[in-house]
Design a protein around this motif. Structure first.
Motif, PDB file in Angstrom:
ATOM      1  N   VAL A 213      58.671  15.901  12.604  1.00 59.97           N
ATOM      2  CA  VAL A 213      58.645  17.345  12.359  1.00 59.97           C
ATOM      3  C   VAL A 213      59.916  17.811  11.664  1.00 59.97           C
ATOM      4  O   VAL A 213      59.864  18.546  10.669  1.00 59.97           O
ATOM      5  CB  VAL A 213      58.433  18.119  13.678  1.00 59.97           C
ATOM      6  N   ASP A 214      61.074  17.388  12.159  1.00 60.64           N
ATOM      7  CA  ASP A 214      62.331  17.820  11.541  1.00 60.64           C
ATOM      8  C   ASP A 214      62.457  17.280  10.119  1.00 60.64           C
ATOM      9  O   ASP A 214      62.921  17.993   9.211  1.00 60.64           O
ATOM     10  CB  ASP A 214      63.518  17.355  12.372  1.00 60.64           C
ATOM     11  N   ALA A 215      62.067  16.034   9.913  1.00 60.23           N
ATOM     12  CA  ALA A 215      62.103  15.467   8.561  1.00 60.23           C
ATOM     13  C   ALA A 215      61.181  16.259   7.631  1.00 60.23           C
ATOM     14  O   ALA A 215      61.534  16.533   6.476  1.00 60.23           O
ATOM     15  CB  ALA A 215      61.697  13.995   8.601  1.00 60.23           C
ATOM     16  N   SER A 216      60.021  16.651   8.137  1.00 63.96           N
ATOM     17  CA  SER A 216      59.086  17.446   7.335  1.00 63.96           C
ATOM     18  C   SER A 216      59.679  18.803   6.988  1.00 63.96           C
ATOM     19  O   SER A 216      59.544  19.287   5.854  1.00 63.96           O
ATOM     20  CB  SER A 216      57.769  17.642   8.095  1.00 63.96           C
ATOM     21  N   SER A 217      60.352  19.433   7.959  1.00 65.63           N
ATOM     22  CA  SER A 217      60.904  20.767   7.709  1.00 65.63           C
ATOM     23  C   SER A 217      62.011  20.713   6.658  1.00 65.63           C
ATOM     24  O   SER A 217      62.128  21.618   5.824  1.00 65.63           O
ATOM     25  CB  SER A 217      61.421  21.389   9.008  1.00 65.63           C
ATOM     26  N   ILE A 218      62.821  19.660   6.670  1.00 66.27           N
ATOM     27  CA  ILE A 218      63.879  19.504   5.659  1.00 66.27           C
ATOM     28  C   ILE A 218      63.254  19.312   4.277  1.00 66.27           C
ATOM     29  O   ILE A 218      63.683  19.922   3.290  1.00 66.27           O
ATOM     30  CB  ILE A 218      64.793  18.322   6.016  1.00 66.27           C
ATOM     31  N   ALA A 219      62.220  18.470   4.209  1.00 66.87           N
ATOM     32  CA  ALA A 219      61.561  18.211   2.928  1.00 66.87           C
ATOM     33  C   ALA A 219      60.843  19.455   2.405  1.00 66.87           C
ATOM     34  O   ALA A 219      60.866  19.734   1.202  1.00 66.87           O
ATOM     35  CB  ALA A 219      60.583  17.046   3.075  1.00 66.87           C
ATOM     36  N   VAL A 220      60.212  20.215   3.304  1.00 66.61           N
ATOM     37  CA  VAL A 220      59.520  21.439   2.889  1.00 66.61           C
ATOM     38  C   VAL A 220      60.517  22.457   2.366  1.00 66.61           C
ATOM     39  O   VAL A 220      60.303  23.092   1.322  1.00 66.61           O
ATOM     40  CB  VAL A 220      58.708  22.025   4.068  1.00 66.61           C
ATOM     41  N   LYS A 221      61.621  22.640   3.078  1.00 64.46           N
ATOM     42  CA  LYS A 221      62.651  23.585   2.619  1.00 64.46           C
ATOM     43  C   LYS A 221      63.167  23.194   1.233  1.00 64.46           C
ATOM     44  O   LYS A 221      63.263  24.034   0.333  1.00 64.46           O
ATOM     45  CB  LYS A 221      63.802  23.632   3.623  1.00 64.46           C
ATOM     46  N   ALA A 222      63.499  21.919   1.067  1.00 66.12           N
ATOM     47  CA  ALA A 222      64.024  21.453  -0.217  1.00 66.12           C
ATOM     48  C   ALA A 222      63.001  21.636  -1.333  1.00 66.12           C
ATOM     49  O   ALA A 222      63.349  22.044  -2.453  1.00 66.12           O
ATOM     50  CB  ALA A 222      64.440  19.986  -0.110  1.00 66.12           C
TER      51      ALA A 222
END
Length: 288
Positions: A153-162
């Motif tokens: 989830v955290d990895a996804s949120s970083i990628a989505v933000k970027a």
């Protein structure tokens, strides 16, 4: 939210992991509040309006944002919308082969992000309007899980933000015709666009192991975690949503402490991601 390795971790391994966490020394050398090295690349998919690739440890994801010009629905009114979808590569983990595990994770993450991105502070959807109550931009955010090594989830949120910070909307030429019809021409120049006015949140997953709390759990740590808390945090360090996962329970004092840990970690992550996206380094891959 985890792909459980329960049953694949021996009792000796479980005790080793938990005892290390209790001593603030995790199996990979990190302390309880440390993230693994994060590698990020933006603009990696030419066929999208914005994209990012993120790797944390052995967890790797690819996110693409595609802007589509569509007729507004009654629900849209004078605003556009974001829609999230998640797809798991069959090679991401052996647990995805021939099982529904991948489909369950896909649905959980997509639902979570659709909920966390409802707040207007993250994006004024009215700025996605092209013609009020007629045409709007729809941003399709597609998350592809390439490899699983914990903390999806955290990895996804970083990628989505970027990826959202990397997104450019094509410029439009709008002419009104007869009978309230509109002739809309979209620029085909990929460099002829405008940035999104967006302030994406980040999630921080805090897991309880033994009598301590950790961030950025690996898949082995997730396997011995009974309960964790996923907290959505804005750029000001304020919690804006949360979800508890795992089979265990959390008392109110634990939840308060876990939220505090998540807020502190998210402020650092926000600064790092913002700097990395804005950087003009020669290297394509940036480390946070």
């Amino acid at each position: 939210m985890a792909l459980s390795l329960y049953g694949l971790i021996s009792s000796a391994e479980r005790d080793f992991i938990i005892n290390g966490v209790n001593d603030d020394m995790r199996t990979d050398g990190r302390t309880c509040n440390d993230f693994r090295v994060i590698e990020m690349e933006t603009g990696c998919i030419e066929t999208t309006n914005g994209s990012a690739r993120v790797r944390i440890g052995s967890t790797e994801l690819l996110v693409g944002v595609k802007a589509e010009l569509e007729k507004a629905t009654l629900a849209d009114g004078d605003a556009g919308r974001l829609e999230f979808s998640v797809d798991c590569s069959p090679n991401a983990t052996p647990m995805f082969e021939g099982r529904r595990g991948g489909q369950d994770i896909e649905a959980e993450i997509a639902t979570l992000f659709n909920r966390f991105y409802q707040a207007e502070e993250f994006m004024d959807r009215k700025k996605l309007t092209v013609v009020p109550n007629a045409w709007c931009w729809v941003l399709y955010v597609d998350i592809l899980i390439l490899e699983v090594g914990g903390n999806l989830v955290d990895a996804s949120s970083i990628a989505v933000k970027a990826a959202l910070l990397d997104t450019r909307l094509p410029l439009l030429n709008i002419e009104k015709g007869d009978e309230d019809e509109f002739d809309i021409q979209v620029s085909d120049d990929p460099l002829d666009g405008e940035e999104l006015d967006v302030h994406p949140p980040l999630t921080v997953t805090v897991a309880k192991l033994g009598h301590r709390y950790i961030v950025d759990p690996t898949d082995e740590e997730e396997a011995v975690t009974l309960a964790s808390l996923i907290v959505s945090v804005n750029e000001n360090g304020e919690a804006r949503g949360m979800k508890q996962s795992g089979k265990g329970s959390l008392d109110p004092s634990s939840i308060i402490e876990m939220i505090s840990i998540a807020k502190k970690a998210a402020k650092t992550l926000h600064r790092s991601v913002n700097r990395a996206v804005a950087a003009t380094e020669d290297e394509d891959i940036r480390r946070l």
